[in-house]
Design a protein around this motif. Structure first.
Motif, short mmCIF file in Angstrom:
data_model
loop_
_atom_site.label_atom_id
_atom_site.label_comp_id
_atom_site.label_asym_id
_atom_site.label_seq_id
_atom_site.Cartn_x
_atom_site.Cartn_y
_atom_site.Cartn_z
N TRP A 45 0.84 -1.21 0.00
CA TRP A 45 0.00 0.00 0.00
C TRP A 45 0.87 1.25 0.00
CZ3 TRP A 45 -5.27 1.23 0.13
CH2 TRP A 45 -5.61 2.50 0.57
N ARG A 101 -0.62 6.66 1.76
CA ARG A 101 -1.56 7.46 0.97
C ARG A 101 -2.30 8.40 1.90
NH1 ARG A 101 -4.25 2.86 -3.07
NH2 ARG A 101 -2.33 1.60 -3.24
N SER A 104 -2.39 12.18 -2.30
CA SER A 104 -0.95 11.94 -2.39
C SER A 104 -0.67 10.48 -2.08
CB SER A 104 -0.18 12.85 -1.43
OG SER A 104 -0.51 12.54 -0.09
N THR A 105 0.36 9.94 -2.71
CA THR A 105 0.77 8.57 -2.46
C THR A 105 2.28 8.51 -2.34
OG1 THR A 105 1.01 8.01 -4.82
CG2 THR A 105 -1.17 7.69 -3.82
#
Length: 315
Positions: free
Chosen positions: A221, A224, A240-241
């Protein structure tokens, strides 16, 4: 400008910014001789295991990247030694200590800065500008999120750590755009001793804010986050990541009756921008935007959430 950088952990994030500049002379301080020498050597800095030098030598700025429990103590020592101070966030572990530093800074004639780096993130500045200028009308609902895997070895993301380590920046955004809430409600869940999630609902007169933080996510993941700001005449959304490769991405989109439009944002490294601001203030070229007095409402709100989530009481 001579800088005493205290701490070899998160201090390396500040060190990387200083190393890219040609106008500073940095000494990195730590407890372990080998670890300190290794960290300082990465950036071409001198190393020291004698913290007294930070207060006795002719340093202009003491940059404190130590564990939270020592922030206020070392900030006060630096002010007593007539040094300017940069403190990693949060300013202090208790409001008593935070106010003591704030009052000492006001008396000292020296400048104290708190590393509220999120104020320099372009997406957040777009939100601040929209609220200040009324671009989309009145802000009615703000939802923030920060969900991450365990990307940083050795950094605890347990329930007891999340409020001050992961929610404080969000609470600063909330208080900057909506003020102090009338009511705070919190729900939590924990997985073992190292992973947890907190949901906070903050009620204002005519507005609502929600903040969700989680360390329950798998490595794939990454991290984020972002916000959705709902105004009377439109919506501003930031996403945003950051993957496990450490490469970030982000965008801000404005939604109005006329459709959706991506908001152009300047490129920026928030840590570099924060340190640029600190040094500009010390040169007399800017006014301090991250002074201790400006963070007190956010710190109080963060501690309120911490008490509701963990039953902690200020000491």
């Amino acid at each position: 400008m001579r800088i005493a950088l205290l701490g070899t952990g998160f201090g390396q994030a500040h060190a990387a910014v200083y190393a890219a500049r040609g106008d500073v002379d940095v000494v990195m301080f730590g407890r372990d001789p080998a670890k300190t020498a290794d960290a300082a050597g990465k950036f071409g800095f001198a190393a020291s295991t004698d913290p007294e030098r930070a207060f006795e030598d002719d340093f202009d700025l003491v940059d404190i990247c130590l564990p939270l429990a020592r922030h206020a103590e070392y900030a006060l020592r630096a002010l007593d030694a007539d040094k300017h101070v940069l403190v990693e966030l949060p300013l202090a572990a208790t409001m008593t200590d935070a106010r003591q530093v704030t009052e000492a800074a006001a008396r000292s004639g020296r400048q104290v800065f708190v590393d509220m780096f999120e104020r320099f993130i372009p997406a957040n500045r777009a939100l601040f500008d929209a609220v200040r200028e009324g671009t989309y009308g009145r802000l009615e609902q703000l939802t923030l999120s920060n969900r991450t895997a365990h990307l940083w070895p050795g950094v605890s993301l347990r329930l007891g750590a999340l409020p001050l380590e992961a929610m404080h920046s969000d609470m600063d955004i909330v208080t900057r755009v909506l003020g102090v809430p009338e009511r705070v409600e919190v729900a939590t869940v924990a997985r073992g001793n190292d992973s947890a999630a907190i949901e906070a609902v903050l009620t204002f007169d005519g507005a609502l804010a929600c903040d969700s933080v989680s360390s329950l996510m798998p490595m794939g993941w990454g991290a984020r986050g972002g916000y959705t700001a709902t105004f009377s005449d439109g919506v501003l959304e930031s996403a945003s990541t950051m993957g496990f490769d450490g490469r970030p991405s982000g965008a801000v989109t404005a939604y109005t009756a006329d459709g959706a439009q991506e908001v152009e944002l300047p490129p920026a490294n928030q840590y570099a921008a924060m340190i640029d601001h600190v040094l500009a203030c010390l040169r007399g070229e800017a006014d301090n935007e991250i002074a201790p007095a400006s963070v007190l409402d956010a710190l109080q709100l963060t501690l309120d959430v911490d008490q509701l989530a963990n039953g902690s009481v200020e000491g």
